[in-house]
Motif scaffolding. Sequence first.
Motif, PDB file in Angstrom:
ATOM      1  N   UNK A  88       0.936  -1.222   0.118  1.00 32.66           N
ATOM      2  CA  UNK A  88       0.105   0.020   0.033  1.00 32.66           C
ATOM      3  C   UNK A  88       0.758   1.422   0.182  1.00 32.66           C
ATOM      4  N   UNK A  89       2.119   1.203   0.427  1.00 36.86           N
ATOM      5  CA  UNK A  89       3.022   2.335   0.448  1.00 36.86           C
ATOM      6  C   UNK A  89       3.187   2.956  -0.725  1.00 36.86           C
TER       7      UNK A  89
ATOM      8  N   UNK B 204      -4.037   4.480  -7.310  1.00 36.51           N
ATOM      9  CA  UNK B 204      -4.593   2.803  -6.944  1.00 36.51           C
ATOM     10  C   UNK B 204      -3.667   1.874  -7.654  1.00 36.51           C
ATOM     11  N   UNK B 205      -2.918   1.273  -6.782  1.00 41.79           N
ATOM     12  CA  UNK B 205      -1.845   0.296  -7.396  1.00 41.79           C
ATOM     13  C   UNK B 205      -2.502  -1.075  -7.830  1.00 41.79           C
ATOM     14  N   UNK B 206      -3.588  -1.447  -7.588  1.00 42.66           N
ATOM     15  CA  UNK B 206      -3.859  -2.713  -7.617  1.00 42.66           C
ATOM     16  C   UNK B 206      -5.085  -2.844  -8.683  1.00 42.66           C
ATOM     17  N   UNK B 207      -5.629  -1.874  -9.282  1.00 44.23           N
ATOM     18  CA  UNK B 207      -6.800  -1.624 -10.007  1.00 44.23           C
ATOM     19  C   UNK B 207      -6.864  -2.721 -11.071  1.00 44.23           C
TER      20      UNK B 207
ATOM     21  N   UNK C 140      -0.036  -3.489   7.082  1.00 46.99           N
ATOM     22  CA  UNK C 140       0.950  -3.943   7.153  1.00 46.99           C
ATOM     23  C   UNK C 140       1.367  -5.173   6.096  1.00 46.99           C
ATOM     24  N   UNK C 141       2.861  -5.095   5.810  1.00 44.99           N
ATOM     25  CA  UNK C 141       3.222  -6.048   4.844  1.00 44.99           C
ATOM     26  C   UNK C 141       3.441  -7.475   5.502  1.00 44.99           C
TER      27      UNK C 141
ATOM     28  N   UNK D  21      -6.084  -0.226   1.001  1.00 47.11           N
ATOM     29  CA  UNK D  21      -5.180  -1.435   1.093  1.00 47.11           C
ATOM     30  C   UNK D  21      -6.214  -2.687   0.873  1.00 47.11           C
ATOM     31  N   UNK D  22      -5.402  -3.995   0.291  1.00 45.44           N
ATOM     32  CA  UNK D  22      -6.052  -4.998   0.349  1.00 45.44           C
ATOM     33  C   UNK D  22      -6.170  -5.606   1.536  1.00 45.44           C
ATOM     34  N   UNK D  23      -5.086  -5.569   2.625  1.00 44.88           N
ATOM     35  CA  UNK D  23      -5.406  -6.081   3.720  1.00 44.88           C
ATOM     36  C   UNK D  23      -5.153  -7.758   3.954  1.00 44.88           C
ATOM     37  N   UNK D  24      -3.919  -7.894   3.150  1.00 48.42           N
ATOM     38  CA  UNK D  24      -3.698  -9.589   3.098  1.00 48.42           C
ATOM     39  C   UNK D  24      -3.101  -9.795   4.517  1.00 48.42           C
TER      40      UNK D  24
END
Lengths: 305, 445
Positions: free
Chosen positions: A235-236, B1-4, B224-225, B253-256
């Motif tokens: 997300x960063x 949005x990085x994951x679109x 968190x990663x 965040x996708x929240x994995x």
Amino acid sequence: MERKGFFGRLKEGLSKTRKNITEKMDQLFKYHNEVDDELLDELEELLILADVGVSTTTKLMDKIRERVKAERIREAQKVRHVLKEEIIAILGEQEEFNPRYPAVFLVVGVNGVGKTTTIGKLAHMYQKQGKRVLMAAGDTFRAAAIEQLEIWANRVGCQIVRHTEGSDAAAVVFDAVQAAKSRGIDVLICDTAGRLHTKKNLMNELEKINRIIDREYPEAHKEVFLVLDATTGQNAVSQAKMFKEKVDVTGIILTKLDGTAKGGIIIAIKSELGIPIRFIGVGEGLDDLQRFDAQAFVDALFDEV
Amino acid sequence: MAFEGLTGKLQAALKKLTGKGKLSEKDVKEAMREVRLALLEADVNFVVVKDLVKKITERAVGQEIMQSLTPGQQVIKIVNEELTALMGGTQSKVNMAPNPPTVIMMVGLQGSGKTTTAGKLAGYFKKQGKNPMLVACDIYRPAAIKQLQVVGQKVGVPVFERGQKDPVQIASEALEFARKEQRDIVIIDTAGRLHINEELMEELSKLKSQVKPHEILLVVDAMTGQDAVNVAKSFDERLGLDGVILTKLDGDTRGGAALSIKAVTGKPIKFIGTGEKLEDLEPFHPDRMASRILGMGDILTLIEKAQASIDEKKAQELERKLREQQFTLEDFLDQLQQLKNMGSLTDIIGMLPGVDVQKLSAAGALNEKELVKAEAIIQSMTPEERRNPSIINASRKKRIAAGSGTTIQDVNRLLKSFEQFRKMMKQVSSIEKAMKRGRFRFPFL
Ligand SMILES: Nc1nc2c(ncn2[C@@H]2O[C@H](COP(=O)(O)OP(=O)(O)OP(=O)(O)O)[C@@H](O)[C@H]2O)c(=O)[nH]1
Ligand SMILES: [Mg+2]
């Protein structure tokens, strides 16, 4: 039964990951004298576990494979050096960060990453260099945020401009800029409320604060520091993108590197957005701020400090 | 949005499976590559991903395609089932003490959101008619006590503090006080600390043996990663967690981390934090989290959100219209107005599966200014036109543009984005319907 087996396997696997990366690397190079797919896969795993992210990891690994072939690298040890070289190439050679004075730092980031603490440390760093430092308590939103910054100002022994909770953050920054000018301040550091990069109205507010600095203090050297928590994952990247878009971030400060997280995501951010990393936070004390050093960062990534 | 782009990729990979009778190993492997990517980009821990992918592959290979499903749907169904199962079938409640007070201890890393969440929990219990109390045991962070006091005041819950005294001492005094004052829930806020800080972890152990909490909750930042597993495992080994609260899920965040933590500790996620306001605390739904991690959109949340801000009768009417595909421009106008109450449009649309927010934004569909324009345009239409936009010919467009102070291009654009919107809504309604029937159907497969 099936579930239990799954958890069991998982736990085993995870205790493996928990062993720090040095051990893994050592093992890696003990068992692989020669470069093979397994070695490369394990390197890839190390990068993923450091939060470098899939796409940057893939890019790096492609590069490594290419170089292994082109340079006929046989030794496993050499591969590690090549990988480090490539990461450092992305992060860039260390140019000194030396602001011109008077300077204004706007410190931004999502909630809880360490903005206020970092401001305390930054103020201390410049104060020690004999600069006159002023803080602006621009987080007028979070409960007791102003008091928190005030405690840091006291610790550092620098000045602070503050309004009350709930007041307009832009007005605080406006006043602070005027105060900086009239008091002959060298470094003005503005705290801001933590905000998620996806909140449009809050991001607009930040844009406004940023504009006020530009408008009221064009002669000052302005830096916009985005604070990132090393514990943060992919997300960063999204955070960096959106903050850059809104307030033109000029540098990153990576905090909480004293934990076990590696902060590998900054490699992806530097590679995709080109924002330089300026400082790292390594604890909660006044002196726990260091200039970013790509070589040291990469060494730590592989636990070779 | 990085994951679109992710949703799309997953869909594309699985599309290739359409039209086959049995899932071959090769097909599944190909699809699993995308699933693995999706999970890693969602920050699910590498080792968890490896195991999960292996398990799903084993389950999927060689499976007969159920008559009602395409191969792609079959795989998605399995993935979704596994994720949901791993995340814990149902939501769990907080352990209540047989003899009050119930003692809840909040622990976690620095900046994860403990103090705010402690306040939210106190407010949550108060609303249930309980008599909670907050205890300030973060004696380290500057102004942490003050922060808890402000938060407590906002939710109308008293805060017990003794300054920078030893936290163990503060907590035992607080318990005594709670008993005397007939407080039935005591929530202890502790300082954020690193899981590898021996001294501070020891402090928590002592605190635990002194106050014997009924519930120790780990507060974790949803962003968190990979390190989430190390953190959760250390806290669990040291203290024996009872549950987890995931914060800052109102971002993108996708929240994995949720999946990773559940996988290593086996402890349930009990609540999620979805905003900075003190009422932004929600119960955790494993199935929703599963689809969020996979980037499939949080349909149920969307529908609930819509229902919360749209009044009940209108919502039912809307649902009916959506089902019957009778959604008109009139409803669209209504929606635009309601949407304003639901939060940022981008946030909402982002919850829909298969929707590329970036593309839509680029197309100007999500521009809030455009919305104001859209409102004006629809308001300049006749009821007939709103019900049946196909009758809007060139001369009508001219009139509408003049009436709303816009251009013909604007009118065209609106009609086009209405079509898009209608298509999206169609997705929502069919997926929701399918979910109700207990089966996943993806219209795009
Ligand atoms: N271990 C460690 N903790 C840190 C570091 N930097 C900040 N913290 C801690 O992280 C927590 C949050 O820090 P703050 O400075 O309040 O963060 P913030 O970004 O100002 O938070 P908000 O204003 O609430 O958004 C505090 O407990 C800090 O002590 C660091 O480098 N290492
Ligand atoms: Mg702050």
